[in-house]
Design a protein around this motif. Structure first.
Motif, PDB file in Angstrom:
ATOM      1  N   PHE A 100       0.809  -1.220   0.000  1.00 29.45           N
ATOM      2  CA  PHE A 100       0.000   0.000   0.000  1.00 29.45           C
ATOM      3  C   PHE A 100       0.848   1.278   0.000  1.00 29.45           C
ATOM      4  N   ASP A 101       2.130   1.170  -0.401  1.00 27.34           N
ATOM      5  CA  ASP A 101       3.003   2.350  -0.478  1.00 27.34           C
ATOM      6  C   ASP A 101       2.449   3.416  -1.421  1.00 27.34           C
ATOM      7  N   PHE A 102       1.778   3.007  -2.495  1.00 26.68           N
ATOM      8  CA  PHE A 102       1.235   3.952  -3.481  1.00 26.68           C
ATOM      9  C   PHE A 102       0.330   4.991  -2.835  1.00 26.68           C
ATOM     10  N   TRP A 103      -0.274   4.641  -1.717  1.00 29.04           N
ATOM     11  CA  TRP A 103      -1.300   5.455  -1.069  1.00 29.04           C
ATOM     12  C   TRP A 103      -0.708   6.608  -0.268  1.00 29.04           C
ATOM     13  N   GLU A 104       0.537   6.486   0.130  1.00 26.87           N
ATOM     14  CA  GLU A 104       1.158   7.514   0.945  1.00 26.87           C
ATOM     15  C   GLU A 104       1.227   8.829   0.164  1.00 26.87           C
ATOM     16  N   GLY A 105       0.846   9.928   0.814  1.00 23.78           N
ATOM     17  CA  GLY A 105       0.917  11.233   0.174  1.00 23.78           C
ATOM     18  C   GLY A 105      -0.267  12.103   0.539  1.00 23.78           C
ATOM     19  N   THR A 106      -0.331  13.247  -0.112  1.00 18.61           N
ATOM     20  CA  THR A 106      -1.434  14.185   0.071  1.00 18.61           C
ATOM     21  C   THR A 106      -2.223  14.213  -1.224  1.00 18.61           C
ATOM     22  N   TRP A 107      -3.533  13.999  -1.118  1.00 19.01           N
ATOM     23  CA  TRP A 107      -4.374  13.767  -2.280  1.00 19.01           C
ATOM     24  C   TRP A 107      -5.564  14.725  -2.339  1.00 19.01           C
ATOM     25  N   GLU A 108      -5.870  15.160  -3.556  1.00 19.45           N
ATOM     26  CA  GLU A 108      -7.105  15.881  -3.857  1.00 19.45           C
ATOM     27  C   GLU A 108      -8.092  14.831  -4.366  1.00 19.45           C
ATOM     28  N   LEU A 109      -9.321  14.881  -3.860  1.00 15.26           N
ATOM     29  CA  LEU A 109     -10.320  13.872  -4.200  1.00 15.26           C
ATOM     30  C   LEU A 109     -11.492  14.503  -4.932  1.00 15.26           C
ATOM     31  N   ARG A 110     -12.028  13.784  -5.913  1.00 14.52           N
ATOM     32  CA  ARG A 110     -13.219  14.217  -6.650  1.00 14.52           C
ATOM     33  C   ARG A 110     -14.123  13.008  -6.856  1.00 14.52           C
TER      34      ARG A 110
END
Length: 167
Positions: free
Chosen positions: A27-37
């Protein structure tokens, strides 16, 4: 005999995890700051943010979800996800500001990464839910919230969120 059973159980867990390509980096891909739509069931646009970072010496993923626009504005939640190297299994606990508390187990199906709940009976109906992550690029992916009432033969999409990395 008990030691043999434990050793065999761990070996089987490791084999299953290897076959599914599950490890501490799944689940490393998930790490970060994300904008969601997203678009809700009524066709209304919604948006929010999700910040996922590593805590506890880098061994735990901590999620902070916030819906900022649309019908879900004000909905907030957090999760803790961890990989257990002894069983080669990912686990997640989700809690939110509406009293939600869900327990998930991680898996991989092809190029999709999944967190699923155990089956539960609600109002006489057996149901199971899952989060499916897919369509990965370096700066985006898609997240689906799905539910089944037939033991996983068919899944119904309840919510689709498009993630875009904030740099």
């Amino acid at each position: 005999m008990k030691k043999l059973i434990i050793i065999l159980s761990l070996a089987v867990s490791a084999f299953v995890a290897e076959a599914q390509n599950i490890d501490a980096s799944t689940f490393d891909f998930w790490e970060g700051t994300w904008e969601l739509r997203w678009t809700d069931a009524n066709g209304q646009a919604g948006s929010g943010t999700n910040v996922i970072n590593r805590i506890s010496g880098g061994k735990v993923l901590h999620e902070n979800f916030s819906a900022t626009k649309g019908q879900l504005a004000g909905f907030q939640g957090t999760s803790i996800s961890v990989f257990n190297p002894n069983t080669s299994t990912w686990h997640q606990t989700w809690m939110d500001n509406q009293g939600g508390n869900l327990i998930f187990t991680g898996s991989v199906e092809g190029d999709r990464k999944i967190f699923s709940t155990a089956s539960q009976t609600i109002n006489g109906q057996t149901t199971q839910s899952r989060m499916v992550f897919y369509n990965f690029t370096e700066d985006s992916f898609t997240w689906d919230w799905e539910r089944t009432t037939d033991g996983g033969k068919t899944w119904t999409l309840n919510w689709r969120i498009f993630y875009k990395r904030i740099k």
